[in-house]
Design a protein around this motif. Structure first.
Motif, mmCIF file in Angstrom:
data_model
loop_
_atom_site.group_PDB
_atom_site.id
_atom_site.type_symbol
_atom_site.label_atom_id
_atom_site.label_comp_id
_atom_site.label_asym_id
_atom_site.label_seq_id
_atom_site.Cartn_x
_atom_site.Cartn_y
_atom_site.Cartn_z
ATOM 1 N N ARG A 1 -11.380 -39.895 1.161
ATOM 2 C CA ARG A 1 -12.325 -38.775 1.106
ATOM 3 C C ARG A 1 -13.575 -39.155 0.321
ATOM 4 N N ALA A 2 -13.388 -39.844 -0.787
ATOM 5 C CA ALA A 2 -14.538 -40.254 -1.599
ATOM 6 C C ALA A 2 -15.432 -41.212 -0.817
ATOM 7 N N ARG A 3 -14.815 -42.152 -0.088
ATOM 8 C CA ARG A 3 -15.610 -43.087 0.727
ATOM 9 C C ARG A 3 -16.352 -42.358 1.830
ATOM 10 N N MET A 4 -15.674 -41.407 2.472
ATOM 11 C CA MET A 4 -16.303 -40.653 3.551
ATOM 12 C C MET A 4 -17.494 -39.861 3.025
ATOM 13 N N VAL A 5 -17.319 -39.155 1.923
ATOM 14 C CA VAL A 5 -18.399 -38.368 1.348
ATOM 15 C C VAL A 5 -19.539 -39.288 0.917
ATOM 16 N N GLU A 6 -19.201 -40.426 0.327
ATOM 17 C CA GLU A 6 -20.229 -41.378 -0.098
ATOM 18 C C GLU A 6 -20.990 -41.952 1.096
ATOM 19 N N LYS A 7 -20.275 -42.309 2.158
ATOM 20 C CA LYS A 7 -20.919 -42.887 3.344
ATOM 21 C C LYS A 7 -21.847 -41.881 4.010
ATOM 22 N N VAL A 8 -21.356 -40.665 4.238
ATOM 23 C CA VAL A 8 -22.191 -39.636 4.845
ATOM 24 C C VAL A 8 -23.342 -39.293 3.905
ATOM 25 N N GLY A 9 -23.042 -39.242 2.606
ATOM 26 C CA GLY A 9 -24.082 -38.946 1.624
ATOM 27 C C GLY A 9 -25.201 -39.965 1.629
ATOM 28 N N SER A 10 -24.849 -41.233 1.772
ATOM 29 C CA SER A 10 -25.887 -42.270 1.798
ATOM 30 C C SER A 10 -26.664 -42.244 3.110
ATOM 31 N N LYS A 11 -25.989 -41.973 4.234
ATOM 32 C CA LYS A 11 -26.676 -41.906 5.526
ATOM 33 C C LYS A 11 -27.667 -40.742 5.580
ATOM 34 N N LEU A 12 -27.278 -39.620 4.953
ATOM 35 C CA LEU A 12 -28.134 -38.430 4.978
ATOM 36 C C LEU A 12 -29.001 -38.305 3.733
ATOM 37 N N ASP A 13 -28.823 -39.197 2.774
ATOM 38 C CA ASP A 13 -29.567 -39.142 1.506
ATOM 39 C C ASP A 13 -29.355 -37.790 0.828
ATOM 40 N N LEU A 14 -28.072 -37.447 0.606
ATOM 41 C CA LEU A 14 -27.715 -36.159 0.027
ATOM 42 C C LEU A 14 -27.909 -36.160 -1.481
ATOM 43 N N ASP A 15 -28.286 -35.007 -2.006
ATOM 44 C CA ASP A 15 -28.322 -34.862 -3.462
ATOM 45 C C ASP A 15 -26.934 -34.412 -3.931
ATOM 46 N N ALA A 16 -26.765 -34.239 -5.236
ATOM 47 C CA ALA A 16 -25.445 -33.922 -5.804
ATOM 48 C C ALA A 16 -24.896 -32.594 -5.268
ATOM 49 N N ALA A 17 -25.754 -31.580 -5.158
ATOM 50 C CA ALA A 17 -25.296 -30.271 -4.665
ATOM 51 C C ALA A 17 -24.858 -30.369 -3.207
ATOM 52 N N GLN A 18 -25.592 -31.129 -2.405
ATOM 53 C CA GLN A 18 -25.237 -31.293 -0.999
ATOM 54 C C GLN A 18 -23.935 -32.074 -0.855
ATOM 55 N N LYS A 19 -23.744 -33.098 -1.709
ATOM 56 C CA LYS A 19 -22.485 -33.848 -1.672
ATOM 57 C C LYS A 19 -21.313 -32.947 -2.027
ATOM 58 N N GLN A 20 -21.521 -32.041 -2.956
ATOM 59 C CA GLN A 20 -20.454 -31.116 -3.335
ATOM 60 C C GLN A 20 -20.100 -30.207 -2.151
ATOM 61 N N LYS A 21 -21.103 -29.754 -1.425
ATOM 62 C CA LYS A 21 -20.851 -28.914 -0.249
ATOM 63 C C LYS A 21 -20.150 -29.717 0.848
ATOM 64 N N LEU A 22 -20.511 -30.984 0.995
ATOM 65 C CA LEU A 22 -19.830 -31.851 1.959
ATOM 66 C C LEU A 22 -18.368 -32.054 1.551
ATOM 67 N N ASP A 23 -18.123 -32.182 0.265
ATOM 68 C CA ASP A 23 -16.755 -32.346 -0.228
ATOM 69 C C ASP A 23 -15.923 -31.097 0.071
ATOM 70 N N VAL A 24 -16.516 -29.928 -0.100
ATOM 71 C CA VAL A 24 -15.827 -28.673 0.227
ATOM 72 C C VAL A 24 -15.518 -28.630 1.725
ATOM 73 N N LEU A 25 -16.486 -29.042 2.549
ATOM 74 C CA LEU A 25 -16.273 -29.069 3.994
ATOM 75 C C LEU A 25 -15.138 -30.028 4.349
ATOM 76 N N ALA A 26 -15.113 -31.192 3.722
ATOM 77 C CA ALA A 26 -14.037 -32.158 3.983
ATOM 78 C C ALA A 26 -12.688 -31.567 3.597
ATOM 79 N N ASP A 27 -12.634 -30.854 2.483
ATOM 80 C CA ASP A 27 -11.389 -30.186 2.063
ATOM 81 C C ASP A 27 -10.929 -29.187 3.123
ATOM 82 N N LYS A 28 -11.852 -28.368 3.588
ATOM 83 C CA LYS A 28 -11.504 -27.330 4.570
ATOM 84 C C LYS A 28 -11.063 -27.953 5.897
ATOM 85 N N LEU A 29 -11.758 -29.002 6.338
ATOM 86 C CA LEU A 29 -11.370 -29.668 7.578
ATOM 87 C C LEU A 29 -9.987 -30.297 7.467
ATOM 88 N N GLN A 30 -9.734 -30.921 6.335
ATOM 89 C CA GLN A 30 -8.433 -31.560 6.147
ATOM 90 C C GLN A 30 -7.317 -30.519 6.073
#
Length: 154
Positions: free
Chosen positions: A44-73
């Motif tokens: 999960r950390a790698r996935m969030v980091e990879k998507v975060g780097s591709k989209l150039d996410l800030d910390a708040a956006q990464k947190q929202k992506l992490d929540v989305l990953a939790d819900k999807l899983q």
């Protein structure tokens, strides 16, 4: 009205099936989405980091992506259920005839799991996407248009 409900349920079921399949297909080794409800924190950390780097996410956006990953899983785990779904489907074909009652029960269980978890997944996806900058949203659209993972070769 019944037809609209049936189409909506079929669409939600198909969407959840696609999301689960994409998660399963993106797996490369032990852990990750195949690990069940608890999953692999490293994956999960790698996935969030990879998507975060591709989209150039800030910390708040990464947190929202992490929540989305939790819900999807969690949705994938609920859809999968307690047992291996392949075993359940194979079980429908063991007799002389297809176990129609068992098939209907299996579909009802999967539909109930989708109905229960879909609002949370949709809300998390909307929260993530709505908080992206326009150029980030365009990158997401382009990714979805290609229909494959970022960085995929071949």
């Amino acid at each position: 009205m019944k037809r609209l409900i049936k189409k909506t349920l079929l669409g939600l079921f198909g969407g959840a099936l696609i999301v689960g399949s994409l998660g399963a297909c993106s797996q490369r080794g032990p852990g990750g989405w195949h690990a069940g409800a608890d999953g692999s924190p490293e994956f999960r950390a790698r996935m969030v980091e990879k998507v975060g780097s591709k989209l150039d996410l800030d910390a708040a956006q990464k947190q929202k992506l992490d929540v989305l990953a939790d819900k999807l899983q969690a949705q994938r785990a609920a859809l999968r259920g307690a047992s291996d779904p392949r075993v359940a489907v194979r079980g429908l074909f063991v007799g002389d005839k297809l176990d129609q009652a068992g098939a209907k029960k299996l579909i009802a269980e999967k539909t109930a799991a989708i109905q229960a978890g879909s609002p949370e997944v949709i809300a998390a996806a909307a929260d993530f996407f709505d908080n992206l900058r326009p150029e980030q949203q365009q990158k997401v659209r382009e990714f979805m248009e290609r229909g494959r993972r970022w960085g995929h070769r071949g």
